[in-house]
Design an enzyme around this catalytic site. Structure first.
Site, PDB file in Angstrom:
ATOM      1  N   SER A 250     -10.343  21.529   6.901  1.00 44.43           N
ATOM      2  CA  SER A 250      -8.990  21.059   7.200  1.00 44.43           C
ATOM      3  C   SER A 250      -8.048  22.209   7.506  1.00 44.43           C
ATOM      4  O   SER A 250      -7.265  22.156   8.470  1.00 44.43           O
ATOM      5  CB  SER A 250      -8.450  20.204   6.051  1.00 44.43           C
ATOM      6  OG  SER A 250      -8.489  20.893   4.821  1.00 44.43           O
ATOM      7  N   HIS A 280     -16.132  16.737   3.399  1.00 42.19           N
ATOM      8  CA  HIS A 280     -14.917  17.455   3.015  1.00 42.19           C
ATOM      9  C   HIS A 280     -14.061  16.612   2.075  1.00 42.19           C
ATOM     10  O   HIS A 280     -14.091  16.797   0.864  1.00 42.19           O
ATOM     11  CB  HIS A 280     -14.142  17.846   4.271  1.00 42.19           C
ATOM     12  CG  HIS A 280     -13.013  18.802   4.034  1.00 42.19           C
ATOM     13  ND1 HIS A 280     -12.814  19.468   2.854  1.00 42.19           N
ATOM     14  CD2 HIS A 280     -12.004  19.207   4.850  1.00 42.19           C
ATOM     15  CE1 HIS A 280     -11.746  20.245   2.948  1.00 42.19           C
ATOM     16  NE2 HIS A 280     -11.232  20.095   4.146  1.00 42.19           N
ATOM     17  N   HIS A 326     -20.510  23.858  -5.768  1.00 42.02           N
ATOM     18  CA  HIS A 326     -19.427  24.267  -4.869  1.00 42.02           C
ATOM     19  C   HIS A 326     -19.946  25.379  -3.979  1.00 42.02           C
ATOM     20  O   HIS A 326     -20.774  26.191  -4.394  1.00 42.02           O
ATOM     21  CB  HIS A 326     -18.212  24.750  -5.682  1.00 42.02           C
ATOM     22  CG  HIS A 326     -16.967  24.948  -4.873  1.00 42.02           C
ATOM     23  ND1 HIS A 326     -16.721  26.095  -4.161  1.00 42.02           N
ATOM     24  CD2 HIS A 326     -15.907  24.127  -4.651  1.00 42.02           C
ATOM     25  CE1 HIS A 326     -15.556  25.982  -3.551  1.00 42.02           C
ATOM     26  NE2 HIS A 326     -15.044  24.801  -3.823  1.00 42.02           N
ATOM     27  N   ARG A 335      -9.649  23.479 -11.417  1.00 46.65           N
ATOM     28  CA  ARG A 335      -8.932  22.243 -11.096  1.00 46.65           C
ATOM     29  C   ARG A 335      -9.502  21.064 -11.882  1.00 46.65           C
ATOM     30  O   ARG A 335      -8.775  20.155 -12.273  1.00 46.65           O
ATOM     31  CB  ARG A 335      -8.987  21.982  -9.593  1.00 46.65           C
ATOM     32  CG  ARG A 335      -8.292  23.063  -8.757  1.00 46.65           C
ATOM     33  CD  ARG A 335      -8.531  22.864  -7.275  1.00 46.65           C
ATOM     34  NE  ARG A 335      -9.950  22.976  -6.939  1.00 46.65           N
ATOM     35  CZ  ARG A 335     -10.454  22.738  -5.731  1.00 46.65           C
ATOM     36  NH1 ARG A 335      -9.654  22.398  -4.729  1.00 46.65           N
ATOM     37  NH2 ARG A 335     -11.757  22.863  -5.503  1.00 46.65           N
ATOM     38  N   ASP A 381     -13.525  17.301  -7.606  1.00 46.03           N
ATOM     39  CA  ASP A 381     -13.755  15.897  -7.257  1.00 46.03           C
ATOM     40  C   ASP A 381     -14.433  15.121  -8.385  1.00 46.03           C
ATOM     41  O   ASP A 381     -14.422  13.887  -8.379  1.00 46.03           O
ATOM     42  CB  ASP A 381     -14.613  15.809  -5.992  1.00 46.03           C
ATOM     43  CG  ASP A 381     -13.927  16.442  -4.803  1.00 46.03           C
ATOM     44  OD1 ASP A 381     -12.777  16.068  -4.522  1.00 46.03           O
ATOM     45  OD2 ASP A 381     -14.526  17.332  -4.165  1.00 46.03           O
TER      46      ASP A 381
END
Length: 451
Positions: A250, A280, A326, A335, A381
């Site tokens: 992005s 993504h 990741h 996060r 996520d």
């Protein structure tokens, strides 16, 4: 009066002082060190999506394999701790403050964050033609496709396009990119909420911003989810997802399109087209689907062995465990940790939260035992979906729009600096497969088979 004139110096005025210093620094680097080599390109790099090649400069954030993402040199825990609290009673800083930090390179004061919130309120009215276009959309069109279309059509408002057509100086491009970026950020909560309400609520819901709310508060109110804890979750979510260097799909899409001097509206739309891809921005949906299947198969309070078996069955079926691993990180994503800490304060007894927390301890053990996984730890996520579900934002097809609203803070602050520093149009060289083989044969080991 000018936007953001709340008695102090505006963000734009501060940038006008900072940008010449950065221009001089970058010009010096280019002039003195332009011919120096910082890396090598292997065949794997060419065929492997350019992964890991140091080909871009990003001022706003940096991703460390151990510490995770940092914004302007501050790790995310520092960012979340130091951001000023603007609204009374909130436990979280504001995404507006993160936009200030990413753009300016320094932590905002409470007054700075308040001024930016007030300025976005002033700029936030969405033109009627854009609302009409969204209302005319077939409700079967994916929310991300609607976001791409809506933000692209807003380029009718572009001050950058207007200034460029009138022959603006190249050194002033950043000023118009800044204006467009500020306007777009201001309008995004309304645009995103209209998409949600049109697709999932038969078009019902508020469309006017409230002077009593900040950016996150207005977004949640327009979604019809004004719970104070959910607003705080949104503040945290929008902060954590704001930026992630400039090499991800992005951010790079926005950078690439911007290098052709497309306006910020088109750049952001291109960015969202990339974010919509399943590799993504759709990852948290895949996590939630997998966890839902797990709960259906083994219940809300399974034994550790039941969980391990479900994970192993997933792997034996040729699938990955979504939310784990990741491309860069080699430790638990900070996060994830920050979201889990929020969950422990506000909803630790939620069955989904309890299961995600247990998976954090169990899944890495299973993945490590395979001996092939470079990072067996959870990423961002792995947690966000169950939190959104807890606060009744249950429409998974919409989750990537939330991600997109957040990511605007990073890609647009990067875009302002790209125009400020005069980054050239991006044009890497491609080679044919025969040229690649010629290179391999020329440089290869004589004992090895030729291409």
């Amino acid at each position: 009066r000018p936007y953001g004139d709340c008695g102090g110096e505006s963000l734009k005025s501060k940038l006008e002082k900072k940008i010449p210093e950065e221009r001089d620094r970058f010009l010096g680097i280019k002039c003195l060190h332009g011919n120096k080599t910082i890396g090598q390109i292997s065949v794997n790099s060419v065929l492997g999506g350019m992964r890991g090649l140091p080909l871009l400069v990003c001022l706003t954030s940096n991703l460390d394999p151990v510490k995770g993402i940092s914004y302007r040199g501050l790790d995310l825990r520092e960012v979340c701790t130091k951001l000023p609290r603007v609204k009374e009673g909130t436990q979280e800083g504001t995404p507006e403050g993160v936009f200030y930090l990413l753009s300016m390179g320094s932590m905002p004061t409470k007054e700075d964050a308040e001024a930016l919130s007030a300025e976005w309120l002033e700029r936030g009215k969405v033109p009627s033609y854009c609302l009409q276009m969204m209302d005319a959309m077939d409700k079967r069109v994916h929310p991300m496709a609607q976001l791409c279309a809506a933000t692209a059509c807003l380029n009718l408002q572009s001050k950058f396009v207007e200034a460029y057509s009138k022959g603006a100086k190249r050194t002033d491009y950043w000023k118009y990119a800044y204006e467009d970026s500020m306007d777009l950020c201001a309008m995004l909560p309304t645009v995103a909420a209209v998409i949600y309400n049109n697709v999932f609520k038969e078009g019902k819901g508020e469309r006017e911003l409230s002077d009593e709310e900040d950016w996150s508060g207005n977004y949640c109110r327009l979604l019809g989810l004004p719970d104070k804890d959910f607003v705080d979750l949104m503040r945290l979510y929008l902060i954590l997802h704001a930026d992630h260097e400039s090499g991800n799909v992005s951010a790079h899409a926005s950078h690439l399109v911007g290098s052709a001097l497309s306006d910020p509206y088109l750049c952001f739309s291109a960015s969202m087209c990339g974010l919509a891809g399943p590799l993504h921005g759709l990852a948290n949906q895949e996590v939630l689907i997998w966890i839902t299947k797990m709960r259906e198969a083994i219940g809300d309070e399974p034994s550790d062995d039941d969980i391990k078996k479900f994970i192993n069955d997933t792997l034996k079926g040729g699938q990955v465990v979504p939310g784990y691993g990741h491309a860069v990180l080699r430790e638990t994503d900070p996060r994830f940790t920050l979201q889990n800490e929020f969950a422990m304060k506000h909803c630790k007894d939620d069955p989904g939260v309890k299961l995600v927390t247990r998976l954090w301890k169990i899944a890495p053990e299973v993945l490590k035992a395979l001996g092939k996984v470079s990072n067996p730890f959870p990423n961002v996520d792995a947690h966000s979906g169950v939190l959104l579900q807890h606060y009744n934002l249950k429409e998974m097809n919409y989750y990537t729009v939330l991600f997109g609203v957040s990511r605007a803070l990073g890609v647009l602050s990067q875009l302002i600096w790209a125009r400020a520093l005069g980054y050239p149009i991006e044009r890497p060289k491609s080679i044919s497969s025969s040229e690649l083989c010629q290179f391999i044969n020329k440089a290869g080991d004589k004992d090895k088979k030729k291409c």
